[in-house]
Each structure stands twice: as structure tokens, then as C-alpha cells.
Design a protein around this motif. Structure first.
Motif, mmCIF file in Angstrom:
data_model
loop_
_atom_site.group_PDB
_atom_site.id
_atom_site.type_symbol
_atom_site.label_atom_id
_atom_site.label_comp_id
_atom_site.label_asym_id
_atom_site.label_seq_id
_atom_site.Cartn_x
_atom_site.Cartn_y
_atom_site.Cartn_z
ATOM 1 N N GLY A 63 92.632 -29.421 77.810
ATOM 2 C CA GLY A 63 93.350 -28.219 78.209
ATOM 3 C C GLY A 63 94.842 -28.432 78.399
ATOM 4 O O GLY A 63 95.505 -27.628 79.051
ATOM 5 N N LEU A 64 95.392 -29.503 77.807
ATOM 6 C CA LEU A 64 96.808 -29.817 77.984
ATOM 7 C C LEU A 64 97.684 -29.256 76.878
ATOM 8 O O LEU A 64 98.903 -29.136 77.052
ATOM 9 C CB LEU A 64 96.993 -31.333 78.104
ATOM 10 N N ILE A 65 97.081 -28.931 75.726
ATOM 11 C CA ILE A 65 97.804 -28.266 74.633
ATOM 12 C C ILE A 65 96.914 -27.156 74.082
ATOM 13 O O ILE A 65 95.701 -27.156 74.293
ATOM 14 C CB ILE A 65 98.218 -29.240 73.492
ATOM 15 N N THR A 66 97.541 -26.255 73.372
ATOM 16 C CA THR A 66 96.805 -25.182 72.722
ATOM 17 C C THR A 66 97.368 -24.995 71.316
ATOM 18 O O THR A 66 98.548 -25.267 71.076
ATOM 19 C CB THR A 66 96.889 -23.875 73.539
ATOM 20 N N GLU A 67 96.525 -24.530 70.419
ATOM 21 C CA GLU A 67 96.952 -24.306 69.037
ATOM 22 C C GLU A 67 97.668 -22.969 68.940
ATOM 23 O O GLU A 67 97.216 -21.968 69.501
ATOM 24 C CB GLU A 67 95.752 -24.337 68.097
ATOM 25 N N ALA A 74 101.239 -26.437 71.148
ATOM 26 C CA ALA A 74 102.161 -26.165 72.247
ATOM 27 C C ALA A 74 101.507 -26.624 73.543
ATOM 28 O O ALA A 74 100.282 -26.553 73.691
ATOM 29 C CB ALA A 74 102.488 -24.678 72.317
ATOM 30 N N ALA A 75 102.319 -27.086 74.476
ATOM 31 C CA ALA A 75 101.807 -27.531 75.766
ATOM 32 C C ALA A 75 101.389 -26.342 76.611
ATOM 33 O O ALA A 75 102.030 -25.298 76.598
ATOM 34 C CB ALA A 75 102.868 -28.347 76.498
ATOM 35 N N THR A 76 100.305 -26.502 77.343
ATOM 36 C CA THR A 76 99.871 -25.486 78.298
ATOM 37 C C THR A 76 100.619 -25.717 79.610
ATOM 38 O O THR A 76 101.323 -26.723 79.782
ATOM 39 C CB THR A 76 98.358 -25.587 78.569
ATOM 40 N N ALA A 77 100.448 -24.808 80.557
ATOM 41 C CA ALA A 77 101.074 -24.976 81.872
ATOM 42 C C ALA A 77 100.599 -26.277 82.528
ATOM 43 O O ALA A 77 101.396 -27.001 83.140
ATOM 44 C CB ALA A 77 100.753 -23.774 82.757
ATOM 45 N N GLU A 78 99.310 -26.587 82.367
ATOM 46 C CA GLU A 78 98.771 -27.827 82.927
ATOM 47 C C GLU A 78 99.395 -29.051 82.268
ATOM 48 O O GLU A 78 99.697 -30.042 82.930
ATOM 49 C CB GLU A 78 97.246 -27.875 82.781
ATOM 50 N N GLY A 79 99.572 -28.981 80.960
ATOM 51 C CA GLY A 79 100.196 -30.084 80.237
ATOM 52 C C GLY A 79 101.640 -30.276 80.652
ATOM 53 O O GLY A 79 102.101 -31.409 80.859
#
Length: 87
Positions: A63-67, A74-79
Motif C-alpha cells: 500500500g505504499l505506491i499505487t498505479e 505514484a507514492a500513496t500518503a502512507e508511502g
């Protein structure tokens, strides 16, 4: 992933993605190869390229990046929080 914690290689990939998002796996592979010095081992660059795909798969699973729509990452908020990358 090591016992649920991102590895140094995963954090390095996440930093590169965060700094250059959206970033394709191909661009990530190029950036990872460039971040290291040149090698005389002919299998070095192909191995790093394969590793980039594995790193993105694991980062996405955590859950650290998303497509993105364009097929990049792209990085998620958690990432972003993990590596203190600005939004």
C-alpha cells in the motif's frame, strides 16, 4: 519485505518514485542502475531491471505506491509518510 518492514531497496525505490512520479517500472529500473556505479558484469543491468518490477509489486502490495492511469507509479500518503516525502 522483511518481517513486514520495507527493505532498504524498497525505500530507495519509493524515494525515486516519490521524486519523479508518475514513474514507470522502466524508468525506475534506469534510475536504480544509474544510482549505482557501472559494472563489468553483463547481467547486472538486466538483474536490476527485474528487481525494479519486483520492488514495485511489493510496494504496491504494502500500500505504499499505487498505479496511475498512465501505467506509472505514484507514492500513496502512507508511502510518503514512510520516507518523509512532501506531498
Amino acid at each position: 519485505m522483511s518481517d513486514g518492514y520495507p527493505t532498504a531497496a524498497q525505500k530507495e525505490a519509493l524515494r525515486l518514485i516519490c521524486a519523479h512520479e508518475p514513474m514507470s517500472a522502466h524508468r525506475l529500473a534506469d534510475a536504480l542502475v544509474a544510482a549505482r556505479g557501472p559494472s563489468t558484469n553483463l547481467g547486472y543491468a538486466p538483474a536490476i531491471t527485474r528487481m525494479a518490477g519486483t520492488l514495485t509489486w511489493r510496494l504496491q502490495a504494502q500500500g505504499l505506491i499505487t498505479e496511475t492511469r498512465g501505467g506509472g507509479w505514484a507514492a500513496t500518503a502512507e508511502g510518503r509518510a514512510l520516507i518523509t516525502c512532501p506531498a
